[in-house]
Design a protein around this motif. Structure first.
Motif, mmCIF file in Angstrom:
data_model
loop_
_atom_site.group_PDB
_atom_site.id
_atom_site.type_symbol
_atom_site.label_atom_id
_atom_site.label_comp_id
_atom_site.label_asym_id
_atom_site.label_seq_id
_atom_site.Cartn_x
_atom_site.Cartn_y
_atom_site.Cartn_z
ATOM 1 N N SER A 65 -5.357 21.880 -0.111
ATOM 2 C CA SER A 65 -6.180 21.856 -1.319
ATOM 3 C C SER A 65 -7.276 20.810 -1.147
ATOM 4 C CB SER A 65 -5.328 21.514 -2.541
ATOM 5 O OG SER A 65 -4.905 20.159 -2.470
ATOM 6 N N GLN A 66 -8.315 20.914 -1.953
ATOM 7 C CA GLN A 66 -9.377 19.916 -1.888
ATOM 8 C C GLN A 66 -8.836 18.537 -2.238
ATOM 9 O OE1 GLN A 66 -12.529 20.510 -0.620
ATOM 10 N NE2 GLN A 66 -12.502 18.275 -0.553
ATOM 11 N N GLU A 67 -7.908 18.460 -3.185
ATOM 12 C CA GLU A 67 -7.320 17.168 -3.548
ATOM 13 C C GLU A 67 -6.576 16.562 -2.361
ATOM 14 O OE1 GLU A 67 -4.404 15.048 -6.861
ATOM 15 O OE2 GLU A 67 -4.413 17.244 -6.714
ATOM 16 N N GLU A 68 -5.817 17.382 -1.629
ATOM 17 C CA GLU A 68 -5.100 16.873 -0.458
ATOM 18 C C GLU A 68 -6.085 16.398 0.610
ATOM 19 O OE1 GLU A 68 -1.836 18.284 2.910
ATOM 20 O OE2 GLU A 68 -2.364 19.681 1.309
ATOM 21 N N ILE A 69 -7.129 17.163 0.843
ATOM 22 C CA ILE A 69 -8.152 16.774 1.827
ATOM 23 C C ILE A 69 -8.784 15.444 1.432
ATOM 24 C CG2 ILE A 69 -10.445 17.380 2.716
ATOM 25 C CD1 ILE A 69 -9.473 20.369 2.520
ATOM 26 N N ASP A 70 -9.119 15.299 0.153
ATOM 27 C CA ASP A 70 -9.743 14.058 -0.332
ATOM 28 C C ASP A 70 -8.799 12.867 -0.201
ATOM 29 O OD1 ASP A 70 -12.032 15.517 -0.915
ATOM 30 O OD2 ASP A 70 -11.606 15.644 -3.072
ATOM 31 N N LEU A 71 -7.525 13.060 -0.556
ATOM 32 C CA LEU A 71 -6.557 11.967 -0.451
ATOM 33 C C LEU A 71 -6.308 11.583 1.005
ATOM 34 C CD1 LEU A 71 -3.965 12.922 -3.216
ATOM 35 C CD2 LEU A 71 -5.425 10.882 -3.166
ATOM 36 N N GLU A 72 -6.251 12.581 1.880
ATOM 37 C CA GLU A 72 -6.055 12.275 3.304
ATOM 38 C C GLU A 72 -7.253 11.508 3.859
ATOM 39 O OE1 GLU A 72 -5.373 14.345 7.625
ATOM 40 O OE2 GLU A 72 -4.734 15.462 5.856
ATOM 41 N N ARG A 73 -8.441 11.924 3.489
ATOM 42 C CA ARG A 73 -9.654 11.227 3.947
ATOM 43 C C ARG A 73 -9.656 9.782 3.447
ATOM 44 N NH1 ARG A 73 -13.479 14.612 2.096
ATOM 45 N NH2 ARG A 73 -13.350 15.825 4.000
ATOM 46 N N LYS A 74 -9.227 9.591 2.195
ATOM 47 C CA LYS A 74 -9.219 8.244 1.607
ATOM 48 C C LYS A 74 -8.241 7.329 2.348
ATOM 49 C CE LYS A 74 -8.923 5.752 -2.723
ATOM 50 N NZ LYS A 74 -8.984 5.829 -4.179
ATOM 51 N N ILE A 75 -7.032 7.826 2.633
ATOM 52 C CA ILE A 75 -6.053 6.975 3.316
ATOM 53 C C ILE A 75 -6.476 6.703 4.761
ATOM 54 C CG2 ILE A 75 -4.462 8.777 4.139
ATOM 55 C CD1 ILE A 75 -2.148 6.929 3.281
ATOM 56 N N ARG A 76 -7.032 7.722 5.427
ATOM 57 C CA ARG A 76 -7.458 7.538 6.828
ATOM 58 C C ARG A 76 -8.574 6.502 6.947
ATOM 59 N NH1 ARG A 76 -5.938 10.808 11.072
ATOM 60 N NH2 ARG A 76 -4.748 12.670 10.569
ATOM 61 N N ASN A 77 -9.426 6.434 5.937
ATOM 62 C CA ASN A 77 -10.586 5.542 6.010
ATOM 63 C C ASN A 77 -10.412 4.249 5.220
ATOM 64 O OD1 ASN A 77 -12.476 7.115 7.697
ATOM 65 N ND2 ASN A 77 -12.099 8.637 6.105
ATOM 66 N N TRP A 78 -9.196 3.953 4.789
ATOM 67 C CA TRP A 78 -8.905 2.705 4.096
ATOM 68 C C TRP A 78 -9.207 1.540 5.036
ATOM 69 C CZ3 TRP A 78 -7.805 2.191 -0.917
ATOM 70 C CH2 TRP A 78 -7.264 0.984 -1.374
ATOM 71 N N PRO A 79 -9.810 0.457 4.542
ATOM 72 C CA PRO A 79 -10.091 -0.689 5.423
ATOM 73 C C PRO A 79 -8.798 -1.240 6.040
ATOM 74 C CG PRO A 79 -11.217 -0.910 3.311
ATOM 75 C CD PRO A 79 -10.278 0.253 3.178
ATOM 76 N N ARG A 80 -8.846 -1.455 7.354
ATOM 77 C CA ARG A 80 -7.651 -1.891 8.093
ATOM 78 C C ARG A 80 -7.843 -3.284 8.664
ATOM 79 N NH1 ARG A 80 -4.047 2.747 8.246
ATOM 80 N NH2 ARG A 80 -5.320 4.291 7.188
ATOM 81 N N THR A 81 -6.745 -4.022 8.629
ATOM 82 C CA THR A 81 -6.666 -5.319 9.291
ATOM 83 C C THR A 81 -5.314 -5.365 9.995
ATOM 84 O OG1 THR A 81 -5.567 -6.426 7.444
ATOM 85 C CG2 THR A 81 -8.001 -6.420 7.419
ATOM 86 N N ALA A 82 -5.120 -6.363 10.834
ATOM 87 C CA ALA A 82 -3.816 -6.531 11.479
ATOM 88 C C ALA A 82 -2.735 -6.805 10.434
ATOM 89 C CB ALA A 82 -3.869 -7.655 12.504
ATOM 90 N N ALA A 83 -3.121 -7.433 9.313
ATOM 91 C CA ALA A 83 -2.139 -7.754 8.271
ATOM 92 C C ALA A 83 -1.716 -6.521 7.476
ATOM 93 C CB ALA A 83 -2.707 -8.810 7.327
ATOM 94 N N ASN A 84 -2.660 -5.660 7.127
ATOM 95 C CA ASN A 84 -2.276 -4.511 6.308
ATOM 96 C C ASN A 84 -1.884 -3.284 7.129
ATOM 97 O OD1 ASN A 84 -4.710 -3.243 7.021
ATOM 98 N ND2 ASN A 84 -5.435 -3.016 4.925
ATOM 99 N N ASP A 85 -2.178 -3.298 8.441
ATOM 100 C CA ASP A 85 -1.786 -2.173 9.300
ATOM 101 C C ASP A 85 -1.405 -2.691 10.692
ATOM 102 O OD1 ASP A 85 -1.316 0.184 10.616
ATOM 103 O OD2 ASP A 85 -3.190 1.138 10.007
ATOM 104 N N PRO A 86 -0.234 -3.314 10.797
ATOM 105 C CA PRO A 86 0.187 -3.829 12.100
ATOM 106 C C PRO A 86 0.409 -2.727 13.139
ATOM 107 C CG PRO A 86 1.922 -4.131 10.460
ATOM 108 C CD PRO A 86 0.716 -3.646 9.730
ATOM 109 N N TYR A 87 0.707 -1.498 12.703
ATOM 110 C CA TYR A 87 0.862 -0.408 13.668
ATOM 111 C C TYR A 87 -0.466 -0.145 14.384
ATOM 112 C CZ TYR A 87 1.661 3.979 15.940
ATOM 113 O OH TYR A 87 1.752 4.946 16.915
#
Length: 178
Positions: free
Chosen positions: A46-68
């Motif tokens: 769905s468009q909502e799923e596409i939008d939510l996936e895009r939002k999570i993928r492009n969330w600002p990342r740091t070593a602290a918030n995304d150690p993986y």
């Protein structure tokens, strides 16, 4: 006989991806609910799923918030000099950018026309390495027929076991390797 031009080789190291620690939990819950609904119905995103996936993928990342992500990028830094000039990109199967397709296209813009996909998932049985990555590669092959794509999976489990035993031996002997 015409001389073949050498191909520009590249590697895409693909990791699983992780949800950033500071990403709103309610958005994760909504994304997972939409994914489950789509999978059970066998429908399209769905468009909502596409939008939510895009939002999570492009969330600002740091070593602290995304150690993986920090860990996979650290692995890529160690892998790069071992590739002897072969181009290297990092991609993520979910939750983080870039996707495998985005990383491959970026490499193609740098002249790569022989791309090997190397997942960080070492054992068989996972949907990412057994289904999703091969499906993404098939789409890339169709969209970019002049580019050679290779998938170096599954791993030789004897070699994986040797690496793990070697690591264990180093830890037990008090000589951990960096």
């Amino acid at each position: 006989m015409a001389k073949l031009e050498p191909r520009q080789k590249a590697v895409v190291l693909v990791g699983h991806g992780a949800i950033p620690k500071d990403y709103p939990r309610e958005l994760v819950t909504r994304l997972k609910a939409l994914e489950a609904k789509r999978r059970s119905a066998g429908g399209e995103h769905s468009q909502e799923e596409i939008d939510l996936e895009r939002k999570i993928r492009n969330w600002p990342r740091t070593a602290a918030n995304d150690p993986y992500r920090a860990g996979l990028e650290s692995l890529a830094e160690r892998l790069k000099p071992l590739l002897k000039g072969v181009l290297l990109a990092v991609a993520y199967n979910e939750f983080c950018a870039p996707t495998l397709e985005e990383a491959a296209v970026d490499l193609m813009h740098l002249g790569a026309d022989d791309i090997t996909v190397l997942p960080s998932m070492l054992t068989p049985g996972g949907v990412h390495s057994e289904e999703e990555i091969p499906a993404a590669l098939e789409k890339l092959r169709v969209r970019h027929p002049s580019v050679r794509f290779h998938y170096v999976w599954p791993f030789d489990l004897n070699r994986v076991a040797e690496m793990l035993a070697d690591h264990l031996e180093g830890k037990q002997s008090g000589n951990p390797r960096p």
